[in-house]
Design a protein around this motif. Structure first.
Motif, short mmCIF file in Angstrom:
data_model
loop_
_atom_site.label_atom_id
_atom_site.label_comp_id
_atom_site.label_asym_id
_atom_site.label_seq_id
_atom_site.Cartn_x
_atom_site.Cartn_y
_atom_site.Cartn_z
N TYR A 98 2.04 37.78 34.97
CA TYR A 98 3.43 38.25 34.87
C TYR A 98 4.37 37.27 35.58
N GLY A 116 8.37 36.94 42.17
CA GLY A 116 7.74 38.27 42.20
C GLY A 116 8.70 39.35 41.73
N LYS A 151 -4.74 43.81 47.99
CA LYS A 151 -5.65 43.91 46.84
C LYS A 151 -6.14 42.56 46.34
O1 C5P Z 1 0.72 41.33 42.16
P1 C5P Z 1 2.00 40.56 42.04
O2 C5P Z 1 2.98 40.87 43.13
O3 C5P Z 1 1.78 39.09 41.89
O4 C5P Z 1 2.65 41.07 40.66
C1 C5P Z 1 3.95 40.72 40.28
C2 C5P Z 1 4.52 41.84 39.39
O5 C5P Z 1 3.81 41.85 38.17
C3 C5P Z 1 4.37 43.25 39.96
O6 C5P Z 1 5.47 43.67 40.75
C4 C5P Z 1 4.24 44.12 38.73
O7 C5P Z 1 5.48 44.56 38.30
C5 C5P Z 1 3.69 43.18 37.68
N1 C5P Z 1 2.29 43.48 37.34
C6 C5P Z 1 2.05 44.44 36.39
N2 C5P Z 1 0.77 44.71 35.97
C7 C5P Z 1 -0.25 44.05 36.51
C8 C5P Z 1 -0.04 43.07 37.50
C9 C5P Z 1 1.26 42.82 37.92
O8 C5P Z 1 2.99 45.07 35.91
N3 C5P Z 1 -1.50 44.32 36.06
#
Ligand code: C5P
Length: 211
Positions: free
Chosen positions: A36, A79, A14
């Motif tokens: 996050y 992560g 994505k």
């Molecule tokens: O996309 P990425 O792996 O960097 O996101 C890290 C964590 O942040 C995800 O596992 C998810 O729990 C959280 N996240 C979220 N809402 C979002 C983007 C990410 O809860 N809009």
């Protein structure tokens, strides 16, 4: 002014797709997962327990955007911590205004995350839910981590992805789910170029434009 929401699980493609959509449609892109991750990194470095929603909410409100450039931002441990941090409503609430401000720019925007089409920008003119089979996502993430010189096994990456999916879809506040009006894009059997082409077609159709 196109507003595009891209959601999906970890390592679905994505982020790559959202960046490409930003370039194609000429709008700025926000990787909301990175926010996050910033909160998680601040918490780990300040010894804030990942269960302490109130203190984590304060850390999110004081968002230190310089950490976006930190080499540890993309580490697997960050992560994992981000996924735990993001389950706290105080953290989600503290990051809401920043994301909605970005989405509300007059020229349009593309945001990727887990709850963009459902919570942050339900008004988006085009929404994609990007996914792929867990084994495929684990393989991609494993190859990325090995290329970055990390010492990991593919089984371990798969176990992490399955655990993260369970946490992201199972939390009470803004769980990962496909918005009712989102188009599903399964990238399991597509390479990056084909996935991006398909994403541009789907978004163009929603925005009523030529791809
Ligand atoms: O996309 P990425 O792996 O960097 O996101 C890290 C964590 O942040 C995800 O596992 C998810 O729990 C959280 N996240 C979220 N809402 C979002 C983007 C990410 O809860 N809009």
């Amino acid at each position: 002014m196109p507003l595009i929401a891209v959601d999906g699980p970890a390592a679905s493609g994505k982020g790559t797709i959202a960046r490409a959509l930003g370039r194609h449609f000429g709008v700025p892109h926000l990787d909301t997962g990175a926010l996050y991750r910033v909160v998680a990194l601040s918490a780990l470095r300040s010894d804030i327990p990942l269960e302490d929603g109130a203190r984590l909410g304060d850390a999110a409100a004081a968002l230190d955007l310089s950490l976006l450039e930190d080499p540890e931002l993309r580490a697997a441990g960050t992560g994992e911590a981000a996924s735990r941090v993001s389950a706290h409503p105080q953290v989600r609430h503290a990051l809401l205004a920043f994301q909605q401000g970005f989405a509300g720019q007059p020229g349009g925007a593309v945001l990727d995350g887990r709850d963009i089409g459902t919570v942050i920008a339900p008004q988006a003119g085009a929404k994609l839910f990007v996914t792929a089979r867990p084994e495929i996502r684990a393989r991609r993430r494993f190859l990325e981590l090995v290329a970055a010189g990390r010492d990991v096994t593919e089984d371990r990456v798969l176990a992490d992805i399955i655990a993260r999916d369970a946490r992201d879809t199972g939390r009470a506040d803004a769980p990962l789910r496909q918005a009712d009006d989102a188009d599903l894009l399964d990238t399991s059997d597509l390479d990056i170029a084909a996935a991006v082409r398909r994403a541009i077609e789907l978004v163009s159709a929603r925005l009523d434009r030529k791809p």
